[in-house]
Design a protein around this motif. Structure first.
Motif, PDB file in Angstrom:
ATOM      1  N   ASP A   1      -2.942   0.353 -10.654  1.00  0.00           N
ATOM      2  CA  ASP A   1      -1.518   0.261 -10.409  1.00  0.00           C
ATOM      3  C   ASP A   1      -1.216   0.441  -8.917  1.00  0.00           C
ATOM      4  O   ASP A   1      -2.120   0.628  -8.092  1.00  0.00           O
ATOM      5  CB  ASP A   1      -0.749   1.288 -11.250  1.00  0.00           C
ATOM      6  N   TYR A   2       0.073   0.391  -8.576  1.00  0.00           N
ATOM      7  CA  TYR A   2       0.492   0.425  -7.183  1.00  0.00           C
ATOM      8  C   TYR A   2       0.030   1.698  -6.482  1.00  0.00           C
ATOM      9  O   TYR A   2      -0.520   1.646  -5.371  1.00  0.00           O
ATOM     10  CB  TYR A   2       2.009   0.292  -7.110  1.00  0.00           C
ATOM     11  N   ASN A   3       0.263   2.850  -7.094  1.00  0.00           N
ATOM     12  CA  ASN A   3      -0.088   4.121  -6.453  1.00  0.00           C
ATOM     13  C   ASN A   3      -1.589   4.235  -6.195  1.00  0.00           C
ATOM     14  O   ASN A   3      -2.009   4.703  -5.137  1.00  0.00           O
ATOM     15  CB  ASN A   3       0.389   5.293  -7.314  1.00  0.00           C
ATOM     16  N   ALA A   4      -2.391   3.804  -7.170  1.00  0.00           N
ATOM     17  CA  ALA A   4      -3.840   3.855  -7.000  1.00  0.00           C
ATOM     18  C   ALA A   4      -4.287   2.902  -5.896  1.00  0.00           C
ATOM     19  O   ALA A   4      -5.190   3.221  -5.108  1.00  0.00           O
ATOM     20  CB  ALA A   4      -4.529   3.507  -8.316  1.00  0.00           C
ATOM     21  N   TRP A   5      -3.660   1.723  -5.833  1.00  0.00           N
ATOM     22  CA  TRP A   5      -4.002   0.758  -4.783  1.00  0.00           C
ATOM     23  C   TRP A   5      -3.697   1.338  -3.392  1.00  0.00           C
ATOM     24  O   TRP A   5      -4.534   1.273  -2.487  1.00  0.00           O
ATOM     25  CB  TRP A   5      -3.223  -0.541  -4.995  1.00  0.00           C
ATOM     26  N   VAL A   6      -2.500   1.904  -3.221  1.00  0.00           N
ATOM     27  CA  VAL A   6      -2.108   2.445  -1.923  1.00  0.00           C
ATOM     28  C   VAL A   6      -3.035   3.587  -1.515  1.00  0.00           C
ATOM     29  O   VAL A   6      -3.462   3.674  -0.353  1.00  0.00           O
ATOM     30  CB  VAL A   6      -0.644   2.926  -1.960  1.00  0.00           C
ATOM     31  N   PHE A   7      -3.355   4.474  -2.453  1.00  0.00           N
ATOM     32  CA  PHE A   7      -4.249   5.585  -2.139  1.00  0.00           C
ATOM     33  C   PHE A   7      -5.620   5.062  -1.696  1.00  0.00           C
ATOM     34  O   PHE A   7      -6.166   5.493  -0.672  1.00  0.00           O
ATOM     35  CB  PHE A   7      -4.425   6.501  -3.345  1.00  0.00           C
TER      36      PHE A   7
ATOM     37  N   ARG B   1      -2.108 -16.132   1.214  1.00  0.00           N
ATOM     38  CA  ARG B   1      -1.199 -16.712   0.222  1.00  0.00           C
ATOM     39  C   ARG B   1      -0.500 -15.610  -0.577  1.00  0.00           C
ATOM     40  O   ARG B   1       0.626 -15.780  -1.042  1.00  0.00           O
ATOM     41  CB  ARG B   1      -1.961 -17.635  -0.737  1.00  0.00           C
ATOM     42  N   ALA B   2      -1.197 -14.486  -0.744  1.00  0.00           N
ATOM     43  CA  ALA B   2      -0.646 -13.377  -1.521  1.00  0.00           C
ATOM     44  C   ALA B   2      -0.057 -12.284  -0.638  1.00  0.00           C
ATOM     45  O   ALA B   2       0.829 -11.548  -1.078  1.00  0.00           O
ATOM     46  CB  ALA B   2      -1.737 -12.778  -2.407  1.00  0.00           C
ATOM     47  N   ARG B   3      -0.535 -12.177   0.604  1.00  0.00           N
ATOM     48  CA  ARG B   3      -0.149 -11.038   1.424  1.00  0.00           C
ATOM     49  C   ARG B   3       0.078 -11.453   2.869  1.00  0.00           C
ATOM     50  O   ARG B   3      -0.741 -12.184   3.437  1.00  0.00           O
ATOM     51  CB  ARG B   3      -1.246  -9.970   1.367  1.00  0.00           C
ATOM     52  N   VAL B   4       1.159 -10.975   3.459  1.00  0.00           N
ATOM     53  CA  VAL B   4       1.505 -11.359   4.828  1.00  0.00           C
ATOM     54  C   VAL B   4       1.361 -10.193   5.802  1.00  0.00           C
ATOM     55  O   VAL B   4       1.807 -10.282   6.943  1.00  0.00           O
ATOM     56  CB  VAL B   4       2.938 -11.933   4.892  1.00  0.00           C
ATOM     57  N   GLU B   5       0.761  -9.089   5.347  1.00  0.00           N
ATOM     58  CA  GLU B   5       0.458  -7.959   6.225  1.00  0.00           C
ATOM     59  C   GLU B   5      -0.958  -7.469   5.921  1.00  0.00           C
ATOM     60  O   GLU B   5      -1.354  -7.401   4.761  1.00  0.00           O
ATOM     61  CB  GLU B   5       1.449  -6.805   6.023  1.00  0.00           C
ATOM     62  N   ASP B   6      -1.695  -7.136   6.969  1.00  0.00           N
ATOM     63  CA  ASP B   6      -3.072  -6.671   6.808  1.00  0.00           C
ATOM     64  C   ASP B   6      -3.152  -5.164   7.024  1.00  0.00           C
ATOM     65  O   ASP B   6      -2.547  -4.635   7.963  1.00  0.00           O
ATOM     66  CB  ASP B   6      -3.997  -7.373   7.808  1.00  0.00           C
TER      67      ASP B   6
ATOM     68  N   GLY C   1      -1.929   1.638   9.848  1.00  0.00           N
ATOM     69  CA  GLY C   1      -0.885   1.207   8.919  1.00  0.00           C
ATOM     70  C   GLY C   1      -1.065  -0.246   8.537  1.00  0.00           C
ATOM     71  O   GLY C   1      -2.144  -0.641   8.071  1.00  0.00           O
ATOM     72  N   TYR C   2      -0.025  -1.055   8.780  1.00  0.00           N
ATOM     73  CA  TYR C   2      -0.083  -2.467   8.416  1.00  0.00           C
ATOM     74  C   TYR C   2       0.359  -3.334   9.582  1.00  0.00           C
ATOM     75  O   TYR C   2       1.240  -2.966  10.349  1.00  0.00           O
ATOM     76  CB  TYR C   2       0.806  -2.743   7.196  1.00  0.00           C
TER      77      TYR C   2
ATOM     78  N   GLU D   1       7.486  -4.678  -7.877  1.00  0.00           N
ATOM     79  CA  GLU D   1       8.103  -5.066  -6.617  1.00  0.00           C
ATOM     80  C   GLU D   1       7.723  -4.147  -5.455  1.00  0.00           C
ATOM     81  O   GLU D   1       7.903  -4.506  -4.287  1.00  0.00           O
ATOM     82  CB  GLU D   1       9.630  -5.095  -6.772  1.00  0.00           C
ATOM     83  N   ARG D   2       7.205  -2.957  -5.746  1.00  0.00           N
ATOM     84  CA  ARG D   2       6.824  -2.042  -4.677  1.00  0.00           C
ATOM     85  C   ARG D   2       5.700  -2.614  -3.807  1.00  0.00           C
ATOM     86  O   ARG D   2       5.537  -2.200  -2.646  1.00  0.00           O
ATOM     87  CB  ARG D   2       6.405  -0.696  -5.260  1.00  0.00           C
ATOM     88  N   TYR D   3       4.932  -3.545  -4.355  1.00  0.00           N
ATOM     89  CA  TYR D   3       3.860  -4.157  -3.557  1.00  0.00           C
ATOM     90  C   TYR D   3       4.416  -4.900  -2.337  1.00  0.00           C
ATOM     91  O   TYR D   3       3.702  -5.117  -1.356  1.00  0.00           O
ATOM     92  CB  TYR D   3       3.041  -5.118  -4.409  1.00  0.00           C
ATOM     93  N   LYS D   4       5.681  -5.295  -2.398  1.00  0.00           N
ATOM     94  CA  LYS D   4       6.274  -5.987  -1.250  1.00  0.00           C
ATOM     95  C   LYS D   4       6.328  -5.082  -0.023  1.00  0.00           C
ATOM     96  O   LYS D   4       6.298  -5.576   1.105  1.00  0.00           O
ATOM     97  CB  LYS D   4       7.682  -6.463  -1.611  1.00  0.00           C
ATOM     98  N   SER D   5       6.399  -3.770  -0.247  1.00  0.00           N
ATOM     99  CA  SER D   5       6.485  -2.836   0.880  1.00  0.00           C
ATOM    100  C   SER D   5       5.183  -2.767   1.668  1.00  0.00           C
ATOM    101  O   SER D   5       5.160  -2.248   2.791  1.00  0.00           O
ATOM    102  CB  SER D   5       6.864  -1.438   0.376  1.00  0.00           C
TER     103      SER D   5
END
Length: 226
Positions: A2-8, A81-86, A91-92, A174-178
């Motif tokens: 999920d989002y939290n696990a991905w961010v961590f 195609r999926a992500r516009v920030e590295d 950070g990003y 939608e939090r993945y957009k952040s």
């Protein structure tokens, strides 16, 4: 994942792991030098060396946890195609606009379907057959007046009219957009489906002269090529 696990996992891989590795090795090396220098620094040196080894050990333990390994496997399928920030150490960072623009037109389904944060929805759109020749199929799509020159996969089925078949990808959270993920604007083109009973005909001279590829006509579909 999920989002939290991905961010961590992402922050660990890009920031905390390098910090723990470099810091731990510096502590270990500095501690050894202090230990062998003897004197008052010797006890401190032993403690620093042990602390450095512990930091490195914990970093590798977390690195090889299933969640972190899953993140690294899934991250290998992330494209512009999926992500516009590295992700970076601090950070990003925004991906090149030219690169993301190119990737909006790329089919890239093999990578996209491996990303767990996306919902994959089948999409079809009827087209108007305009002939075929030399492995290319020609058709009109939507309200666009120019014909399409299609050279991708063609499937013959028991249908009454030809259509494009593909997938639309949308974020489940939608939090993945952040952190730079987007909903790809174009539908992934998988195949042109035609009736088994379709009577083939050669395209007219006008169609041959004015036909363009899917991505040149802003059809809302990606290229049909892998």
């Amino acid at each position: 994942m999920d989002y939290n696990a991905w961010v961590f996992a992402e922050r660990f891989v890009n920031t905390w792991f390098p910090l723990a590795l470099v810091g731990g090795l510096l502590l270990f090396t500095g501690g050894l030098l202090a230990y062998f220098h003897k004197g008052r620094a010797r006890p401190w040196g032993m403690g620093a060396s042990v602390l450095g080894l512990v930091a490195v050990g914990i970093a590798f333990i977390v690195l090889y946890q299933p969640a972190t390994q899953s993140y690294m496997k899934e991250f290998s399928h992330v494209t512009p195609r999926a992500r516009v920030e590295d992700p970076t150490f601090f950070g990003y960072q925004a991906t090149s606009g030219a690169l993301t623009g190119i990737y909006t037109l790329v089919r890239n389904d093999d990578d996209m379907k491996q990303l767990p944060m996306y919902h994959r929805e089948p999409v079809t759109q009827k087209v108007r057959y305009a002939g075929d020749a030399d492995g290319s199929y020609y058709f009109y799509i939507g309200e666009i007046v120019s014909p399409v020159n299609y050279i991708g996969l063609v499937e013959k089925r028991d249908v009454t009219a030809p259509y494009l078949r593909g997938y639309r990808y949308t974020l489940k959270d939608e939090r993945y957009k952040s952190i730079g993920f987007i909903n790809p604007p174009n539908t992934t083109t998988m195949a042109l489906v035609i009736p088994k009973t379709l009577k083939h005909r050669a395209p007219s001279a006008d169609v041959l002269q004015t036909a363009k590829r899917l991505t040149k006509l802003s059809t809302g579909w990606t290229t049909e090529e892998k």
